[in-house]
Design a protein around this motif. Structure first.
Motif, PDB file in Angstrom:
ATOM      1  N   UNK A  10       0.832  -1.204   0.000  1.00  0.00           N
ATOM      2  CA  UNK A  10       0.000   0.000   0.000  1.00  0.00           C
ATOM      3  C   UNK A  10       0.867   1.254   0.000  1.00  0.00           C
ATOM      4  N   UNK A  11       1.880   1.247   0.846  1.00  0.00           N
ATOM      5  CA  UNK A  11       2.764   2.411   0.913  1.00  0.00           C
ATOM      6  C   UNK A  11       3.554   2.589  -0.380  1.00  0.00           C
ATOM      7  N   UNK A  12       4.052   1.480  -0.912  1.00  0.00           N
ATOM      8  CA  UNK A  12       4.822   1.554  -2.150  1.00  0.00           C
ATOM      9  C   UNK A  12       3.988   2.146  -3.282  1.00  0.00           C
ATOM     10  N   UNK A  13       2.718   1.787  -3.303  1.00  0.00           N
ATOM     11  CA  UNK A  13       1.845   2.198  -4.401  1.00  0.00           C
ATOM     12  C   UNK A  13       1.757   3.714  -4.544  1.00  0.00           C
ATOM     13  N   UNK A  14       1.930   4.436  -3.444  1.00  0.00           N
ATOM     14  CA  UNK A  14       1.777   5.891  -3.484  1.00  0.00           C
ATOM     15  C   UNK A  14       3.090   6.623  -3.761  1.00  0.00           C
ATOM     16  N   UNK A  15       4.194   5.908  -3.883  1.00  0.00           N
ATOM     17  CA  UNK A  15       5.465   6.563  -4.193  1.00  0.00           C
ATOM     18  C   UNK A  15       5.566   6.775  -5.693  1.00  0.00           C
ATOM     19  N   UNK A  16       5.691   8.022  -6.113  1.00  0.00           N
ATOM     20  CA  UNK A  16       5.840   8.320  -7.531  1.00  0.00           C
ATOM     21  C   UNK A  16       7.281   8.135  -7.961  1.00  0.00           C
ATOM     22  N   UNK A  17       7.520   7.699  -9.208  1.00  0.00           N
ATOM     23  CA  UNK A  17       8.901   7.503  -9.658  1.00  0.00           C
ATOM     24  C   UNK A  17       9.736   8.765  -9.573  1.00  0.00           C
ATOM     25  N   UNK A  18       9.073   9.918  -9.738  1.00  0.00           N
ATOM     26  CA  UNK A  18       9.818  11.177  -9.715  1.00  0.00           C
ATOM     27  C   UNK A  18      10.418  11.478  -8.350  1.00  0.00           C
ATOM     28  N   UNK A  19       9.875  10.866  -7.287  1.00  0.00           N
ATOM     29  CA  UNK A  19      10.384  11.158  -5.949  1.00  0.00           C
ATOM     30  C   UNK A  19      11.818  10.681  -5.770  1.00  0.00           C
ATOM     31  N   UNK A  20      12.209   9.632  -6.490  1.00  0.00           N
ATOM     32  CA  UNK A  20      13.583   9.151  -6.402  1.00  0.00           C
ATOM     33  C   UNK A  20      14.564  10.174  -6.957  1.00  0.00           C
ATOM     34  N   UNK A  21      14.133  10.939  -7.937  1.00  0.00           N
ATOM     35  CA  UNK A  21      14.978  11.970  -8.523  1.00  0.00           C
ATOM     36  C   UNK A  21      14.881  13.257  -7.717  1.00  0.00           C
ATOM     37  N   UNK A  22      13.673  13.615  -7.319  1.00  0.00           N
ATOM     38  CA  UNK A  22      13.464  14.879  -6.610  1.00  0.00           C
ATOM     39  C   UNK A  22      14.151  14.894  -5.243  1.00  0.00           C
ATOM     40  N   UNK A  23      14.415  13.727  -4.691  1.00  0.00           N
ATOM     41  CA  UNK A  23      15.112  13.671  -3.408  1.00  0.00           C
ATOM     42  C   UNK A  23      16.532  14.216  -3.513  1.00  0.00           C
ATOM     43  N   UNK A  24      17.095  14.195  -4.736  1.00  0.00           N
ATOM     44  CA  UNK A  24      18.491  14.579  -4.917  1.00  0.00           C
ATOM     45  C   UNK A  24      18.663  15.742  -5.887  1.00  0.00           C
ATOM     46  N   UNK A  25      17.605  16.537  -6.071  1.00  0.00           N
ATOM     47  CA  UNK A  25      17.685  17.659  -7.005  1.00  0.00           C
ATOM     48  C   UNK A  25      18.751  18.653  -6.547  1.00  0.00           C
ATOM     49  N   UNK A  26      19.608  19.014  -7.465  1.00  0.00           N
ATOM     50  CA  UNK A  26      20.594  20.067  -7.239  1.00  0.00           C
ATOM     51  C   UNK A  26      20.338  21.184  -8.253  1.00  0.00           C
ATOM     52  N   UNK A  27      20.819  22.363  -7.959  1.00  0.00           N
ATOM     53  CA  UNK A  27      20.645  23.476  -8.901  1.00  0.00           C
ATOM     54  C   UNK A  27      21.481  23.224 -10.145  1.00  0.00           C
ATOM     55  N   UNK A  28      20.854  23.335 -11.306  1.00  0.00           N
ATOM     56  CA  UNK A  28      21.535  23.133 -12.586  1.00  0.00           C
ATOM     57  C   UNK A  28      22.571  24.242 -12.778  1.00  0.00           C
TER      58      UNK A  28
END
Length: 532
Positions: free
Chosen positions: A278-296
């Motif tokens: 249930x918890x996994x189902x609500x994790x969007x794929x983008x969250x794996x990237x957004x967790x490590x966003x740095x300024x371009x």
């Protein structure tokens, strides 16, 4: 977010007496869905899947499931059926796309009369582009290209050309809304989507209107479900209570424990699997990237890049791991009698073993983490009464040495079983989540987003997409086990001890062994119980 990442990336399997794997003490819970209907997404087997625009989709290139599309060779442009793949600004080596300018990659995303991008490219670019620009900015560019380049805004454009382009644009929008629905919580995204969808639906083809309506309805349902989920998390988190507070108001003799609620370890492992999926189902794929966003480094204008760091569902899943670890430790430390504590330890060993058999590695690791917390591991007299052979085997399987070699071998076995599964149970793969995050983190940190010439390092993002897409496949699985609401309610809402309360309960069960422990015991009795 910085604190969350520091805690997460610093975790390893604790040895006996170590601190819990995650230091956060927030214990969130979730309301569980009752629907058992199979979810339909682009990650399902495409041979048996019909998406919203299938009536027009047969004219577009078809690709295999994600597990087959992401192979070791990376993205192969031979999958594309157009001269578009030789456009300027993209660099290939041995037919594999390695890099390109951001503008060229955006152009490569947009279909035309003779071309539709491969779904691996769509997923990879939509996933990784947020490291360089907001999703709403990408959507605005896509809309501009669709409208201006494909002449969707011209009512006198060739109707035959319109019939060729419209279903492809609609398919691109459908894949975006299916795979990254959370992007459309942004009003700017939704506004651009509605505008482009309206242009498509305003044509003469009735099918387009119907498919546009279905796409929008599906998106709205997903966003509504997410909002409801977040409301439940916030509500329960705000009413969480420490177990010690409850014990002060109710005698321990009338307190329930996990064995009185569920005396069968196999059933408890199945209910834990319900919560994990249930918890996994609500994790969007983008969250794996957004967790490590740095300024371009090439972006001098955007001071609000931190707005992209939206990882609340990912963090909620980590908090569930913490809660389960503390729940295990609480249940072990709470009984007064030594034989009851020993029985509780053996009970959780059996639960952990069944989690391993199911393929639920995250609950398995949370249980091991809870049993290795210092307040539990110091109970030497209790452990002396426990048959630990099974626990030693489990610890060996999750041994962190050689970069979790044993666990990774078991995970590969579970993933292979899932691919050839003959039953829903065999499809279950729930990875040890913090290690998955660490793998993605080090992949992100180990390779630059841009090459020295300013091109986007797309070779890196193929690897990133492969890791995330495998997770996306695993999270689609519907839990095959029967739900027990009484057990689920207990697991998600019963109060647990804080770390200090765990130490106090541990000292009360088996007295301090040295002056340091004696001093801490006295301090805890004074602060928590008001006793000297």
């Amino acid at each position: 977010m910085a604190k969350f990442l520091a805690e997460l990336l610093g975790c390893t399997l604790p040895s006996k007496g170590a601190s819990p794997m995650f230091e956060s003490k927030s214990h969130s819970r979730v309301g569980l869905k009752s629907s058992t209907k199979q979810k339909s997404t682009i990650f399902s087997t495409l041979a048996s899947e019909k998406s919203l625009s299938d009536c027009k989709k047969e004219s577009m290139p078809q690709t295999p499931p994600f597990s087959a599309m992401f192979d070791s060779s990376g993205y192969n442009r031979n999958l594309y059926q157009s001269a578009e793949d030789s456009c300027g600004g993209l660099y290939y080596h041995d037919n594999n796309l390695l890099s390109g300018s951001l503008e060229a990659l955006i152009q490569h995303l947009v279909p035309n009369v003779d071309y539709y991008p491969d779904r691996t490219y769509i997923f990879t670019f939509l996933l990784s582009s947020r490291l360089f620009m907001h999703p709403y900015e990408l959507m605005a560019k896509v809309c501009h290209l669709c409208v201006e380049h494909q002449r969707l805004s011209d009512p006198d454009s060739d109707k035959n050309q319109m019939r060729k382009i419209a279903p492809k644009v609609l398919q691109l929008l459908t894949e975006w809304t299916e795979t990254f629905p959370y992007d459309f919580r942004d009003e700017r995204m939704m506004r651009n989507l509605k505008d482009l969808a309206h242009r498509i639906a305003s044509g003469e083809e009735q099918t387009y209107r119907k498919n546009v309506q279905q796409m929008m309805q599906c998106l709205i349902r997903k966003l509504a479900a997410l909002s409801q989920y977040e409301e439940v998390l916030a509500k329960i988190s705000s009413t969480s209570t420490d177990r010690l507070t409850v014990l002060k108001t109710k005698p321990q003799s009338i307190q329930r424990d996990i064995i009185t609620v569920c005396n069968d370890p196999y059933t408890l492992a199945q209910q834990l699997t319900h919560i994990e999926l249930e918890r996994l189902n609500y994790i969007g794929p983008e969250e794996f990237v957004q967790a490590f966003v740095q300024k371009d480094p090439l972006d001098n204008d955007k001071s609000c890049y931190s707005e992209r760091k939206k990882t609340r569902n990912l963090e909620a899943y980590v908090e569930w791991f913490n809660r389960l670890s503390y729940l295990v430790a609480t249940e072990i430390c709470m009984p007064v009698k030594k034989k009851h504590r020993a029985r509780m330890i053996e009970y959780f060993i059996d639960v952990a073993r069944e989690c391993f058999n199911i393929g639920n590695f995250n609950s398995l690791m949370a249980i091991i983490s809870g049993m290795n917390m210092s307040p539990v591991s110091r109970l030497k007299k209790t452990w002396a009464k426990v048959k630990t052979a099974k626990f030693d085997i489990l610890e060996h399987q999750m041994d962190p040495s050689s970069n979790f070699y044993n666990y990774r071998t078991a995970l590969r076995g579970a993933a292979q079983r899932s691919l050839t599964a003959h039953s829903s149970r065999e499809k279950i793969v729930i990875p040890f989540f913090s290690l998955l995050i660490k793998d993605i983190y080090f992949l992100n940190e180990g390779c630059a987003n841009r090459l020295p010439n300013g091109h986007v390092n797309f070779e890196k993002f193929w690897e990133l997409a492969k890791q995330v897409s495998e997770f996306m496949t695993w999270k689609q699985v519907e839990c095959p086990f029967e739900r027990d609401r009484k057990i689920l309610q207990y697991l998600l809402t019963v109060p647990v001890f804080s770390e200090d309360a765990l130490y106090l309960a541990s000292y009360e069960s088996e007295g301090p062994e040295n002056h340091i422990e004696k001093d801490r015991w006295k301090s805890l009795r004074s602060s928590l119980l008001g006793r000297v």
